[in-house]
Design a protein around this motif. Structure first.
Motif, short mmCIF file in Angstrom:
data_model
loop_
_atom_site.label_atom_id
_atom_site.label_comp_id
_atom_site.label_asym_id
_atom_site.label_seq_id
_atom_site.Cartn_x
_atom_site.Cartn_y
_atom_site.Cartn_z
N PRO A 37 0.79 -1.36 -0.08
CA PRO A 37 0.11 0.00 -0.19
C PRO A 37 0.77 1.24 -0.10
O PRO A 37 2.11 1.39 0.54
CB PRO A 37 -0.80 -0.06 1.25
N HIS A 38 0.39 2.31 -0.80
CA HIS A 38 1.05 3.48 -0.88
C HIS A 38 0.07 4.82 -0.54
O HIS A 38 -1.00 4.73 -0.93
CB HIS A 38 1.63 3.64 -2.16
N SER A 39 0.75 5.87 0.16
CA SER A 39 -0.08 7.00 0.00
C SER A 39 -0.04 7.77 -1.21
O SER A 39 0.90 7.35 -1.96
CB SER A 39 0.51 7.95 1.19
N GLU A 42 3.41 9.38 -1.55
CA GLU A 42 4.61 8.36 -2.04
C GLU A 42 4.36 7.99 -3.49
O GLU A 42 5.78 8.05 -4.08
CB GLU A 42 4.38 6.98 -1.27
N THR A 69 -9.10 2.75 -0.56
CA THR A 69 -8.46 3.32 0.47
C THR A 69 -8.34 2.73 1.44
O THR A 69 -9.35 1.84 1.99
CB THR A 69 -9.08 4.80 0.58
N ARG A 74 -5.82 8.04 3.64
CA ARG A 74 -4.32 8.13 3.67
C ARG A 74 -3.64 6.99 2.69
O ARG A 74 -2.57 7.36 2.29
CB ARG A 74 -3.91 8.24 5.01
N CYS A 75 -4.20 6.00 2.40
CA CYS A 75 -3.30 4.94 1.63
C CYS A 75 -4.10 4.11 0.94
O CYS A 75 -5.41 3.80 1.20
CB CYS A 75 -2.98 4.01 3.02
N TYR A 76 -3.72 3.81 -0.16
CA TYR A 76 -4.42 3.06 -1.31
C TYR A 76 -3.69 1.84 -1.21
O TYR A 76 -2.59 1.46 -1.29
CB TYR A 76 -3.99 3.80 -2.72
N CYS A 77 -4.71 0.68 -1.74
CA CYS A 77 -4.09 -0.57 -1.85
C CYS A 77 -4.90 -1.21 -2.91
O CYS A 77 -6.12 -0.69 -3.42
CB CYS A 77 -4.11 -1.38 -0.67
#
Length: 124
Positions: A37-39, A42, A69, A74-77
């Motif tokens: 996962p990344h923001s 990032e 999300t 705040r974070c995507y996966c």
């Protein structure tokens, strides 16, 4: 774009997924999210694109159901179920080991053949 009147729900879904993946930046984002996962920040830091452009790409992928999300927004996966859908569809396109009857020169696998295969598996 001209629509196909008798397209199945599965075919429409697959087409929407491939449209969402129709941009190299979105494919790259998907590849990065497959690792972890990344923001959004990032992803922006590792792409030569503006933050607003990366956000647009993430929105397309999210609307297609490819990413979601995590931890608020705040974070995507990646959505693993979507990957299974894409993989299963692509696997269905690849002919199995040809049987002698299928090994006829000039035989073409048509959309009808693929549609029959998808319909058969959907019924199972």
């Amino acid at each position: 774009m001209k629509e196909i009147d008798n397209a199945t729900e599965t075919e429409e879904r697959i087409a929407a997924l491939f449209r969402a993946l129709g941009n190299p930046a979105r494919v790259w984002i998907m590849s990065e999210l497959a690792k972890s996962p990344h923001s959004a920040g990032e992803l922006v830091a590792s792409l030569p694109l503006a933050q607003s452009t990366v956000s647009e790409h993430l929105t397309v992928l999210k609307q297609a159901g490819i990413v979601r999300t995590k931890r608020g927004a705040r974070c995507y996966c990646l959505q693993p179920e979507i990957l299974d859908t894409i993989i299963d569809f692509c696997r269905d396109l690849k002919p199995e080991e040809p049987a002698p009857a299928d090994n006829v020169p000039g035989r073409v696998h048509t959309p009808e053949t693929a549609r029959a295969r998808v319909s058969k598996e959907s019924a199972a």
